[in-house]
Design a protein around this motif. Structure first.
Motif, PDB file in Angstrom:
ATOM      1  N   GLN A   1      56.511 -51.460  34.393  1.00 36.12           N
ATOM      2  CA  GLN A   1      56.856 -51.228  35.798  1.00 36.12           C
ATOM      3  C   GLN A   1      56.361 -49.882  36.333  1.00 36.12           C
ATOM      4  OE1 GLN A   1      58.723 -53.444  37.756  1.00 36.12           O
ATOM      5  NE2 GLN A   1      58.699 -54.924  36.085  1.00 36.12           N
ATOM      6  N   HIS A   2      55.835 -49.046  35.446  1.00 33.42           N
ATOM      7  CA  HIS A   2      55.510 -47.668  35.821  1.00 33.42           C
ATOM      8  C   HIS A   2      54.118 -47.563  36.454  1.00 33.42           C
ATOM      9  CE1 HIS A   2      59.168 -46.171  33.976  1.00 33.42           C
ATOM     10  NE2 HIS A   2      58.891 -46.907  32.910  1.00 33.42           N
TER      11      HIS A   2
ATOM     12  N   GLU B   1      52.328 -46.619  40.269  1.00 36.29           N
ATOM     13  CA  GLU B   1      52.482 -46.163  41.648  1.00 36.29           C
ATOM     14  C   GLU B   1      51.112 -46.132  42.321  1.00 36.29           C
ATOM     15  OE1 GLU B   1      54.929 -42.873  42.646  1.00 36.29           O
ATOM     16  OE2 GLU B   1      56.180 -43.088  40.850  1.00 36.29           O
ATOM     17  N   THR B   2      51.106 -46.190  43.640  1.00 33.76           N
ATOM     18  CA  THR B   2      49.850 -46.182  44.392  1.00 33.76           C
ATOM     19  C   THR B   2      49.903 -45.138  45.504  1.00 33.76           C
ATOM     20  OG1 THR B   2      50.674 -47.902  45.885  1.00 33.76           O
ATOM     21  CG2 THR B   2      49.433 -48.639  43.961  1.00 33.76           C
ATOM     22  N   PHE B   3      48.765 -44.508  45.745  1.00 33.96           N
ATOM     23  CA  PHE B   3      48.627 -43.548  46.839  1.00 33.96           C
ATOM     24  C   PHE B   3      47.283 -43.760  47.516  1.00 33.96           C
ATOM     25  CE2 PHE B   3      51.868 -41.507  44.347  1.00 33.96           C
ATOM     26  CZ  PHE B   3      52.643 -40.800  45.265  1.00 33.96           C
TER      27      PHE B   3
ATOM     28  N   THR C   1      51.823 -39.355  32.382  1.00 36.03           N
ATOM     29  CA  THR C   1      51.352 -39.869  33.672  1.00 36.03           C
ATOM     30  C   THR C   1      49.846 -39.701  33.785  1.00 36.03           C
ATOM     31  OG1 THR C   1      53.450 -39.351  34.759  1.00 36.03           O
ATOM     32  CG2 THR C   1      51.520 -39.639  36.176  1.00 36.03           C
TER      33      THR C   1
ATOM     34  N   ASN D   1      56.347 -35.081  42.075  1.00 38.43           N
ATOM     35  CA  ASN D   1      57.170 -36.095  41.404  1.00 38.43           C
ATOM     36  C   ASN D   1      56.713 -36.398  39.979  1.00 38.43           C
ATOM     37  OD1 ASN D   1      58.820 -36.646  43.754  1.00 38.43           O
ATOM     38  ND2 ASN D   1      57.015 -37.655  44.614  1.00 38.43           N
ATOM     39  N   HIS D   2      55.446 -36.128  39.692  1.00 42.92           N
ATOM     40  CA  HIS D   2      54.901 -36.429  38.369  1.00 42.92           C
ATOM     41  C   HIS D   2      53.938 -35.323  37.950  1.00 42.92           C
ATOM     42  CE1 HIS D   2      56.327 -40.526  39.146  1.00 42.92           C
ATOM     43  NE2 HIS D   2      55.638 -40.506  40.269  1.00 42.92           N
TER      44      HIS D   2
ATOM     45  N   ILE E   1      51.696 -35.855  44.708  1.00 42.75           N
ATOM     46  CA  ILE E   1      51.903 -36.591  43.462  1.00 42.75           C
ATOM     47  C   ILE E   1      52.522 -35.676  42.412  1.00 42.75           C
ATOM     48  CG2 ILE E   1      50.730 -37.775  41.548  1.00 42.75           C
ATOM     49  CD1 ILE E   1      48.650 -38.723  43.618  1.00 42.75           C
TER      50      ILE E   1
ATOM     51  N   VAL F   1      49.191 -43.836  37.986  1.00 44.37           N
ATOM     52  CA  VAL F   1      49.151 -43.648  39.434  1.00 44.37           C
ATOM     53  C   VAL F   1      47.749 -44.019  39.906  1.00 44.37           C
ATOM     54  CG1 VAL F   1      49.399 -42.037  41.353  1.00 44.37           C
ATOM     55  CG2 VAL F   1      50.850 -41.784  39.326  1.00 44.37           C
TER      56      VAL F   1
ATOM     57  N   LYS G   1      48.661 -53.354  41.939  1.00 45.07           N
ATOM     58  CA  LYS G   1      49.881 -52.860  41.292  1.00 45.07           C
ATOM     59  C   LYS G   1      50.773 -54.026  40.864  1.00 45.07           C
ATOM     60  CE  LYS G   1      54.249 -50.584  42.433  1.00 45.07           C
ATOM     61  NZ  LYS G   1      54.998 -49.780  43.440  1.00 45.07           N
TER      62      LYS G   1
ATOM     63  N   LYS H   1      52.341 -44.160  32.058  1.00 45.38           N
ATOM     64  CA  LYS H   1      52.653 -44.325  33.474  1.00 45.38           C
ATOM     65  C   LYS H   1      51.352 -44.104  34.242  1.00 45.38           C
ATOM     66  CE  LYS H   1      56.401 -42.466  34.945  1.00 45.38           C
ATOM     67  NZ  LYS H   1      57.415 -41.437  35.325  1.00 45.38           N
TER      68      LYS H   1
END
Length: 257
Positions: A52-53, A55-57, A3, A77-78, A74, A29, A42, A27
């Motif tokens: 597909q991996h 994510e956004t924050f 990640t 989860n990762h 974050i 983020v 994204k 992956k």
């Protein structure tokens, strides 16, 4: 699957780095202030890379409380394997016209924002005994300062010093920290900067870009993909002994380096 956390995820460089890493099966983020823009990026990246991996924050790197809370969220989860600091600002400005607000905006965002994010991510890496990798996207102004970018030149120099000091501290915790210094990068953000710079010289962006390219031995700007591929190398097993380095992506344009 490792990640990778990328700040400045809604910018041209952050997006370009993400695209390269997704294509290499990482992956990703993405962090930024504009969540709507991040979501659009994204979706575009998923469509382009078929990975597909993503994510956004939403996070403002100038806000210490947000940085601490969002990064902790974050991590729940990762487990973050690497951080890419790609957030930053820096437009041309006449030194006599600068204000404290102009200086503080760049210092708070690119310098302190990078320092805060690096601190919180590396702290979690160390606490969980995780070997880590942190990269700062800085710029050639750190060693080849330009009077029209006096604020950015100052901040880039400070980040260069931070990298050398922090890399020695973090290296003892099995966390590597390196800097990549792109020259002028072919990107949406540069096109806006070129227009502002052209106004200072009472010229136009097209002429300005042509002249800059002529100054470069390779007659071209840095490509976003060049930055992404260099990031990928530093994340790879081939770069395990590289720590505290300052890697120039300038086509040989910078004087003395």
């Amino acid at each position: 699957m490792k990640t990778i956390l990328i700040t400045g995820g809604s910018g041209s460089i952050g997006k370009g780095i993400a695209e390269v890493l997704l294509e290499k099966n990482y992956k990703v983020v993405l962090i930024g202030r504009d969540i709507e823009r991040l979501v659009n990026i994204k979706n575009e990246l998923i469509k382009t890379t078929k990975n597909q991996h993503v994510e956004t924050f939403s996070m403002d790197i100038t806000n210490e409380k947000q940085v601490v809370e969002v990064i902790a969220k974050i991590w729940e989860n990762h487990s973050i394997d690497a951080l890419i600091n790609a957030a930053g600002i820096g437009e041309p400005i006449d030194y006599f016209k600068t204000t404290d607000a102009d200086w503080m905006e760049c210092i708070q965002t690119k310098l302190l924002g990078t320092i805060k994010t690096t601190r919180e991510v590396s702290k979690l890496m160390a606490q969980h005994g995780r070997k880590g990798n942190i990269i700062i996207i800085n710029g050639t102004f750190c060693y080849d300062p330009h009077p029209d970018f006096i604020i950015n030149s100052t901040v880039n120099s400070a980040l260069s010093g931070f990298t050398k000091a922090a890399s020695k501290y973090l290296g003892n915790k099995e966390i590597r920290l390196n800097t990549i210094n792109p020259w002028i990068t072919e990107s949406e953000s540069w096109q806006n900067t070129a227009k502002n710079l052209a106004n200072l010289y009472k010229s136009n962006a097209e002429t300005l870009n042509k002249n800059f390219k002529e100054m470069n031995p390779l007659k071209q700007f840095t490509q976003v993909n060049d930055i992404g591929q260099t990031v990928a190398f530093l994340l790879s097993d081939h770069a395990q002994y590289i720590n505290g380095a300052s890697i120039n992506l300038d086509g040989g344009a910078s004087v003395g380096y």
